[in-house]
Design an enzyme around this catalytic site. Structure first.
Site, PDB file in Angstrom:
ATOM      1  N   GLU A 232       0.830  -1.211   0.000  1.00  0.00           N
ATOM      2  CA  GLU A 232       0.000   0.000   0.000  1.00  0.00           C
ATOM      3  C   GLU A 232       0.863   1.258   0.000  1.00  0.00           C
ATOM      4  OE1 GLU A 232      -3.034  -0.278   3.045  1.00  0.00           O
ATOM      5  OE2 GLU A 232      -4.249  -1.565   1.773  1.00  0.00           O
TER       6      GLU A 232
ATOM      7  N   GLU B 107      -5.603  -8.311  -1.039  1.00  0.00           N
ATOM      8  CA  GLU B 107      -6.286  -8.105   0.243  1.00  0.00           C
ATOM      9  C   GLU B 107      -7.745  -7.805  -0.065  1.00  0.00           C
ATOM     10  OE1 GLU B 107      -4.771  -5.356   3.179  1.00  0.00           O
ATOM     11  OE2 GLU B 107      -2.702  -5.842   2.660  1.00  0.00           O
TER      12      GLU B 107
END
Ligand code: BG6
Length: 491
Positions: free
Chosen positions: A197, A386
């Site tokens: 991320e 995810e």
């Protein structure tokens, strides 16, 4: 059948939220270790002691004042220090993943387990062997490792010595760590992600209530160093083993305009550029996009670059694009009072969606949209690394067995699997799916254990009480059927 043969079904965790063993095996500390537990409404803090011994709780991004030292305070609980004890129980967990039929397991290598302060010239052998054993065992069980090289865990030693990613010295330290990983695990690991991320450096500014130009200057500079570090790591990884497939990892909330007011449409597109495309474009295309100048100018940001940086970005493009997807987000230029957030994004409430117990918008169609838009843009294989529902679970005793009935999680996952199926049918080259926290772990946002994502329940609460024993939830059996049928059996 929509899902291609060889589709990589699996699950995901990160070292800092799963392993614990924070001061074992020669591991050094990272910021998460000194971060307290919080809740949806009360923040997490980092803690330290001033030179005179005064204890301090500070905002979780706070820098350590001169003369202070990181410290665990007696009246605080630090959930990541023990986490769910993956450091000692990983074998049992891998067995459970194999029982579910996992083809892939996404995990991260704790940087400070290999380089305790990040500054050492040579790695910590105990750390190297810990992961080697794990990879070997996973392969024995037919599970392919998908390894994130950095998942929010820069060693604290590097922060102390260099101040963090705003210092370009971090590039070389990171590349040394990655080189060790590529060399040591050559042949054992083929799928790598450089930085988890990465785009959160920017979205966090908004999420924590907005920042001044200095905050943006810092984030853009840190990102530049991370882009160069990632691109250099990709080059090294390819040189060491041409079978290595190395990807980026972007937090990807679908971003919608609140109204059809052209100002909202433009604002949503600009937010999408800032929050997601900026990082994806650099890592996939190997160059800063045209709109980068507009983003920098908006905050008067000037990025220090060295000769060769842009060449490195061009030479170190990723082989595939991966992203996390939990929720969508609504952007508007109009006044709204009802704001909601999820996975470090904040915006207006979407009246067409329902929200999780932690206020995250549940939007499976947004995943289809993301997949289609991202594949059109990047034209490289995608993976959803995810996804999942953080929810309260209740353990009930039935026939002398502990059971966890989690139809809400099955329902969430089923709808997202269907969204992936539709996107694949529409031409998207999607290669894998690793739902988050396949075994319950510590929430990154709140530090809670009761915000559970797993197929496997872990007996541990928010105060560190529990046996850490594992139990199969109903979703465990559901996912096992889903994988066995390659996504065909979802009921
Ligand atoms: C992503 C992270 O932000 O979302 C994970 O990569 C994190 O580390 C996950 O755990 C879910 O967020 P949370 O706050 O529910 O743990």
């Amino acid at each position: 059948m929509a899902f291609p043969e060889g589709f990589l079904w699996g699950g995901a965790v990160s070292a800092g939220q799963y392993e614990g063993g924070w001061n074992e095996g020669g591991r050094g500390p990272c910021r998460m270790d000194y971060t307290t537990g919080g809740t949806r409404t009360s923040p997490r803090y980092v803690t330290y002691e001033l030179a005179d011994g005064t204890p301090v709780k500070a905002g979780r991004e706070a820098a350590l004042p001169a003369g202070a030292r990181w410290a665990s305070l007696g009246d605080c609980y630090y959930p990541n220090q023990v986490a769910v004890d993956g450091y000692h129980r990983w074998r049992e967990d891998v067995d459970l993943f194999a029982e579910m039929g996992f083809k892939v397991f996404r995990m991260s290598i704790g940087w400070s387990r290999l380089y305790p302060t990040g500054l050492e010239a040579e790695p910590n052998r105990a750390g190297i062997e810990f992961y080697r054993e794990m990879f070997e065992y996973m392969r024995e069980k037919g599970i392919e490792p998908l390894v994130t090289l950095m998942h929010f865990d820069t060693p604290l030693g590097l922060e102390a010595a260099c101040g963090g990613w705003e210092n370009r010295a971090l590039i070389d330290h990171f590349v040394r760590f990655c080189t060790t990983c590529f060399m040591e695990y050559k042949g054992l690991v083929h799928y790598w992600l450089t930085i988890n991320e990465i785009n959160n450096l920017l979205s966090l500014i908004d999420f924590f209530g907005g920042g001044d130009d200095a905050a943006y200057q810092r984030a853009y500079q840190q990102l530049h160093h991370q882009f160069v570090a990632s691109a250099k790591a990709v080059q090294v990884g390819h040189a060491i083993d041409q079978d290595n497939q190395i990807g980026c990892m972007i937090a990807s909330a679908a971003t919608y305009p609140h109204t059809c007011d052209p100002a909202d449409i433009l604002a949503a597109e600009h937010k999408r550029q800032e929050n997601a495309y900026y990082c994806g474009d650099v890592q996939v295309f190997g160059a800063y996009p045209t709109y980068a100048k507009r983003l920098w100018d908006a905050h008067n940001a000037h990025i220090a670059m060295e000769p060769g940086d842009l060449d490195d970005l061009a030479a170190g493009t990723v082989d595939f694009y991966t992203f996390s997807y939990y929720n969508s987000n609504v952007v508007t230029t109009h006044e709204v009072t009802d704001t909601v957030g999820g996975n470090f994004q904040v915006g207006a409430r979407n009246e067409y969606l329902t929200y999780s117990d932690w206020g995250w918008a549940m939007d499976p169609m947004g995943l289809q949209w993301q997949l289609e838009v991202l594949y059109d843009r990047y034209q490289v294989p995608l993976m959803v690394v995810e996804n999942g529902l953080g929810a309260f679970d209740e353990v009930v005793e039935e026939d002398g067995e502990k059971r966890i009935h989690d139809p809400y999680r099955i329902d969430y996952l089923r709808q997202h699997v269907r969204a992936m199926e539709t996107a694949i049918a529409n031409g998207v080259d999607l290669r894998g799916y690793t739902p988050w926290g396949c075994v319950d772990l510590v929430s990154m946002g709140t530090g809670e254990m009761r915000k559970r994502y797993g197929f496997v329940y872990v007996d541990m609460d928010d105060e560190g009480k529990g046996t850490l024993d594992r139990y199969r939830k109903d979703s465990f059996w559901w996912y096992q059927r889903c994988i066995a049928s390659n996504g065909a059996e979802l009921d």
